[in-house]
Structure formats: structure tokens, C-alpha cells
Design an enzyme around this catalytic site. Structure first.
Site, PDB file in Angstrom:
ATOM      1  N   GLU A  42       0.927  -0.994   0.139  1.00  0.00           N
ATOM      2  CA  GLU A  42       0.137   0.143   0.400  1.00  0.00           C
ATOM      3  C   GLU A  42       1.130   1.100  -0.610  1.00  0.00           C
ATOM      4  OE1 GLU A  42      -3.975  -0.583   0.580  1.00  0.00           O
ATOM      5  OE2 GLU A  42      -2.375  -0.486  -1.060  1.00  0.00           O
ATOM      6  N   THR A  52      -4.471   7.047  -5.681  1.00  0.00           N
ATOM      7  CA  THR A  52      -4.994   7.728  -4.645  1.00  0.00           C
ATOM      8  C   THR A  52      -3.471   8.410  -4.309  1.00  0.00           C
ATOM      9  OG1 THR A  52      -4.991   5.311  -3.837  1.00  0.00           O
ATOM     10  CG2 THR A  52      -4.593   6.402  -2.067  1.00  0.00           C
TER      11      THR A  52
END
Length: 309
Positions: free
Chosen positions: A128, A181
Site C-alpha cells: 500500500e 490514491t
């Protein structure tokens, strides 16, 4: 076992008021991965279907997460990975989390489960970090643990599994635009007022209370984001119309799924959730914009093994 096939579910992070704190796991929507032992040490990604992603392990979230695990649990053999993407990158429903979690879960199975599901989170978040430029577990935690999760502290992996009403369903609409993101985070304010911090804290606390008590009205009143949504909503086509429509047709509340562009709405019951999904779709049809819709129950078990050899 020398080979495993893993289902890696999608997820919704933030859940309106819980930025980088709350998330829940979706059912049936997800990727598949095949991971097998090889005599060659290290991680080798040999096949990717569905998305144009890098094969080089240090540039792929699955490779980074898997390497992080092997740095702590060394072996004299390696692993090769096949990735079958059904979750589009940049969709806002946990594409990178599914790959990161899938890699470490599958390798852990082949190693005889030396790590618990919660312990796997510390490796999955490395993937991530590659995807977004920051460490957060609000997607990988529900993928690995199932259901709703709350990240109290990322450094100590103090992560809490939350109960939730079994008749809670989610509608998701994904406008087919990619919203990274890292880009979505760049529009956020680094400082907030005390008044808004108090509002957001109250909404998080009452949402958790509503989940514990099966209080749908309290859940509905709590799905309000005063910190992040006001800055990100302009990045999503027809966001305000999608949100208003979902609530008008009976949703408890609606918001941005993760960093977007997907929009989620929570409803009481499958029938109402399906209706909300249909009405949300009607908003995007006139825009001549491709989109995908999903209606899902909350997945209480998370990532799972679907085959092994």
C-alpha cells in the site's frame, strides 16, 4: 502444499468519517492469485491478466508485500505469482490492497501459516505504501480479517474487528476513470479546525456505536465526512447527485469509497441496496461515461483459499 489459488476481495476504506481508520470487506467482488513454490529464491511475477501492471517485483505491490514477508521469514526456495485482476487499479475499492494481501496470504499458507492474519497486515501495508506513498491499513485490514475493521494505531498494528448488522448491504458505482490514491491525497488539507475535528470524531464514535448496537438510524446519522469528502468530491463525476439520489431512494448514507472515484452507499437489506444501485446508475448514463456497479453483502471472512495442490 506447493501451490495455492486465493480469492482477494475488494474493500471500502474510510467509510465516510473514518479516514485511514475504518474499512469493510466486500463479498464476491475481487481478484484471484495463484502462488506456487519454486526452487529459485525470491519473488517472481510471471503472469498478470486484466490490468497493465509492472512485472518487476519491486515495482508491483504484490511483489513488495511478498518481499517484505520473506525479509522476516527467510527460505531456501522462492515463489512465483500469477495475478488475475478483476478490481481496476485506481478504482477506489482496494485494488492494491487485494494484491498486497493476496500475495502475503498465499505465501503464508505455503509456509505453513507462521503468521496470523493480523500479523500479515504489517507486510501487506508495504504494498500500500508503494501504491499511495503513505502507509495505511484501512483496506488491507478488512481484506485479511473480514468484516469491518478499525485501525487504532498503525505502528503497533492495534486493529480492532467490529461487529455489524447482518442485514447491512452496500451499493457501489465505479465511474471508469482512474484516480490514483496519491493524487487524491494531494488535494487534502494538512490542517483542520478544532470544530471540524470534533465533528469528525463524534461521527466515528457514533458510527462504531451504531455497528455494535445494530442501530441503523445511528449509522445513518454518522455517515458524514466533514474533513475529506469536501475536497475530493470535485474529482468524481456527478458525486453530489449520486449521493443525493442514493439517500432519496432509501440508503442510510453515501460517500466516497477509499480515495475514489467509486461511490458507496450503505442500505438496510439487499432489496433496497439493489434499488439504490439501479438509481445511482441512472445518474451516470446521460454523461456517456462507462461505469461498473456492484451490490454486495459485507464479507465477514475476508480473503480465502479457493484451491491448492
Amino acid at each position: 502444499m506447493n501451490e495455492v489459488k486465493v480469492f482477494c476481495p475488494a474493500s471500502v476504506a474510510n467509510v465516510s468519517c473514518g479516514f485511514d481508520i475504518l474499512g469493510f470487506c466486500l463479498d464476491e467482488i475481487g481478484d484471484e492469485m495463484i502462488i506456487r513454490k519454486t526452487s529459485k529464491p525470491g519473488i517472481n511475477i510471471i503472469k498478470i491478466k486484466g490490468e497493465n501492471l509492472p512485472y518487476e517485483s519491486k515495482k508491483n505491490v504484490a511483489g513488495v508485500a511478498a518481499t517484505s514477508l520473506l525479509n522476516e521469514f527467510s527460505t531456501d526456495f522462492g515463489f512465483e505469482i500469477e495475478i488475475y485482476k478483476n478490481i481496476k487499479a485506481g478504482s477506489g475499492i482496494g485494488s492494491s490492497a487485494a494484491s498486497s494481501a493476496g500475495a502475503v496470504f498465499g505465501i503464508n499458507e505455503l509456509l505453513g501459516r507462521p503468521f496470523s492474519r493480523k500479523e500479515l497486515i504489517k507486510f501487506a501495508i508495504k504494498g500500500e505504501e508503494l501504491a499511495s506513498g503513505s502507509i495505511h491499513a484501512d483496506n488491507v485490514a478488512p481484506v485479511l480479517l473480514g468484516g469491518f475493521t478499525l485501525v487504532r494505531d498503525i505502528n503497533s498494528l492495534d486493529i480492532v474487528s467490529l461487529p455489524f448488522p447482518k442485514n447491512l448491504f452496500v451499493s457501489i458505482i465505479h465511474p471508469e476513470i482512474e484516480l490514483k490514491t496519491s493524487d487524491s491525497r494531494s488535494v487534502l488539507k494538512q490542517k483542520v479546525t478544532l470544530e471540524k475535528a470534533i465533528q469528525q470524531s463524534a461521527n466515528i464514535a457514533s458510527l462504531v456505536s451504531g455497528l455494535y448496537s445494530n442501530d441503523y438510524n445511528l449509522i445513518s446519522r454518522s455517515l458524514i465526512d466533514v474533513l475529506v469528502e469536501p475536497h475530493r468530491s470535485d474529482l468524481i463525476p456527478a458525486f453530489n447527485e449520486l449521493k443525493k439520489t442514493s439517500i432519496a431512494y432509501g440508503a442510510l448514507g453515501s460517500g466516497i469509497s477509499g480515495s475514489g472515484p467509486s461511490v458507496f452507499a450503505l442500505s438496510k437489506g439487499k432489496k433496497k441496496a439493489k434499488s439504490v444501485t439501479i438509481e445511482m446508475a441512472k445518474i451516470l448514463i446521460p454523461l456517456n461515461l462507462k461505469f461498473h456497479t456492484y451490490t454486495s453483502q459485507i464479507n465477514s471472512t475476508g480473503i480465502k483459499l479457493i484451491d491448492f495442490k
